[in-house]
Design an enzyme around this catalytic site. Structure first.
Site, PDB file in Angstrom:
ATOM      1  N   GLU A 148      18.694   8.520  -0.514  1.00 45.29           N
ATOM      2  CA  GLU A 148      17.394   8.978  -0.003  1.00 45.29           C
ATOM      3  C   GLU A 148      17.563   9.568   1.397  1.00 45.29           C
ATOM      4  OE1 GLU A 148      14.407   5.889   0.104  1.00 45.29           O
ATOM      5  OE2 GLU A 148      14.449   5.603  -2.070  1.00 45.29           O
ATOM      6  N   SER A 149      16.852  10.657   1.670  1.00 49.27           N
ATOM      7  CA  SER A 149      16.749  11.233   3.012  1.00 49.27           C
ATOM      8  C   SER A 149      18.133  11.568   3.578  1.00 49.27           C
ATOM      9  CB  SER A 149      15.964  10.261   3.899  1.00 49.27           C
ATOM     10  OG  SER A 149      15.633  10.873   5.116  1.00 49.27           O
ATOM     11  N   SER A 150      18.584  10.925   4.654  1.00 43.53           N
ATOM     12  CA  SER A 150      19.941  11.193   5.142  1.00 43.53           C
ATOM     13  C   SER A 150      20.958  10.902   4.041  1.00 43.53           C
ATOM     14  CB  SER A 150      20.229  10.325   6.375  1.00 43.53           C
ATOM     15  OG  SER A 150      21.539  10.518   6.804  1.00 43.53           O
ATOM     16  N   HIS A 286       7.633  12.254   2.959  1.00 41.84           N
ATOM     17  CA  HIS A 286       9.038  11.869   3.060  1.00 41.84           C
ATOM     18  C   HIS A 286       9.157  10.360   2.902  1.00 41.84           C
ATOM     19  CE1 HIS A 286      13.092  12.954   4.123  1.00 41.84           C
ATOM     20  NE2 HIS A 286      13.172  11.924   4.922  1.00 41.84           N
TER      21      HIS A 286
END
Ligand SMILES: *[C@@H]1O[C@H](CO)[C@@H](O)[C@H](O)[C@H]1NC(C)=O
Ligand SMILES: *[C@@H]1O[C@H](CO)[C@@H](O)[C@H](O)[C@H]1NC(C)=O
Length: 302
Positions: A148-150, A286
């Protein structure tokens, strides 16, 4: 007297019952735990390896590398995702990577990390996989990456830098591999985050290919999620990711199918070809949360 006798008899029955009850579940469910592994190989940036090896493993187990977001840790992400219990049911191994300092972002910006065996986080993560393949007789043709995300950005980076290692990837709200390049370790590329980096499919494909020069084999199948009200990583990144992997796979970049409420409510699945899906989240910021069963289905593990 009578009462006491009755009480004792009940106690004896109760204790006997507890004894049987306590013996049974340990045979049914022997839960493993998330365990840190030291010395898994060359690890230039000091990333940390945590592994979940279920009691019942497949003879040649698939391996799923799971990557947390900035500000997260392996154990926290393990706690909010279902890969542990799904590993118990299906006999695969989950590796939860962790950044060198707790809560840091993954290095998706340095030349080292964006180069095959070039150093930094990507080299350490690749060596976790190599170690696990060897130690547990893993199936090298069924190694997968998700995050997820980074961790989603790193999922795309690992797919670009180690295309020979991963069969498929599923990322939740990241950026195209190479988009976050700054030339520094763990840099923040605001142009990319703000959706100001735009390249053609051919340009993105050469960005990817430059991360492993000379490699001419297949790249992992890619599944990309993004929410349409994401204000941390601009929504343009969805199309840029689609362009990147369309460039790699030689797809037109136009979806051949759009499936509503797939894999779940408020999600539309766009199919660009056998090796690429984009999942657009309507009203999702996000991040679009991990869907473990969908990821494992995409990997072919379920
Ligand atoms: C992504 O591309 C599609 C067409 O391929 C376009 O309709 C859509 O507006 C684009 N989305 C963004 C966020 O630019
Ligand atoms: C996750 O994916 C599965 C299919 O793989 C689907 O049944 C489920 O509804 C999805 N969950 C969400 C929250 O979208």
């Amino acid at each position: 007297m009578h009462f006491q006798g009755y009480f004792l008899a009940t106690l004896v029955v109760l204790l006997g019952w507890l004894g049987t009850a306590a013996a049974a579940p340990s045979e049914l469910v022997k839960r493993a735990s998330l365990t840190q592994v030291q010395n898994f190989g060359n690890n230039p940036s000091g990333v940390k390896m945590f592994i979940y090896v279920p009691a019942k493993l497949q003879a040649k187990p698939p391996i799923v590398l799971v990557l947390h977001a900035c500000q997260w840790t392996a154990s926290r992400f393990f706690g909010t995702t279902k890969y542990g219990q799904l590993a118990d049911q299906h006999g695969f191994i989950a590796i939860y990577g962790q950044t060198p300092t707790d809560g840091a972002c993954w290095d998706v910006s340095s030349t080292q990390s964006l180069t095959h065996d070039g150093g930094s986080d990507s080299t350490g993560l690749a060596n976790m996989v190599r170690y696990t393949l060897q130690k547990y007789n893993g199936d090298a043709s069924r190694v997968f990456v998700t995050g997820e995300s980074s961790g989603a950005m790193m999922t795309q980076v690992m797919s670009a830098v180690y295309p020979d290692m991963f069969a498929a990837a599923s990322e939740f709200s990241g950026e195209p591999a190479g988009c976050f390049y700054t030339g520094t370790v763990r840099g923040w590329n605001s142009q990319c985050a703000n959706g100001q980096v735009s390249k053609s499919p051919a340009e993105w494909a050469s960005t990817v290919r430059a991360m492993y020069p000379g490699y001419s084999g297949q790249y992992p199948r890619m599944q990309v999620y993004h929410g349409d009200v994401d204000n941390i990583l601009n929504i343009n990144s969805f199309n840029e990711s689609v362009k990147e992997w369309s460039g790699i796979f030689g797809y037109s970049g136009k979806p051949t199918a759009a499936l509503n409420n797939n894999p779940g409510p408020r999600l539309t699945k766009y199919i660009y070809g056998d090796r690429l899906q984009g999942i657009w989240g309507h009203g999702f910021g996000h991040v679009v949360p991990t869907n473990e069963t969908e990821a494992l289905t995409w990997f072919g593990v379920l």
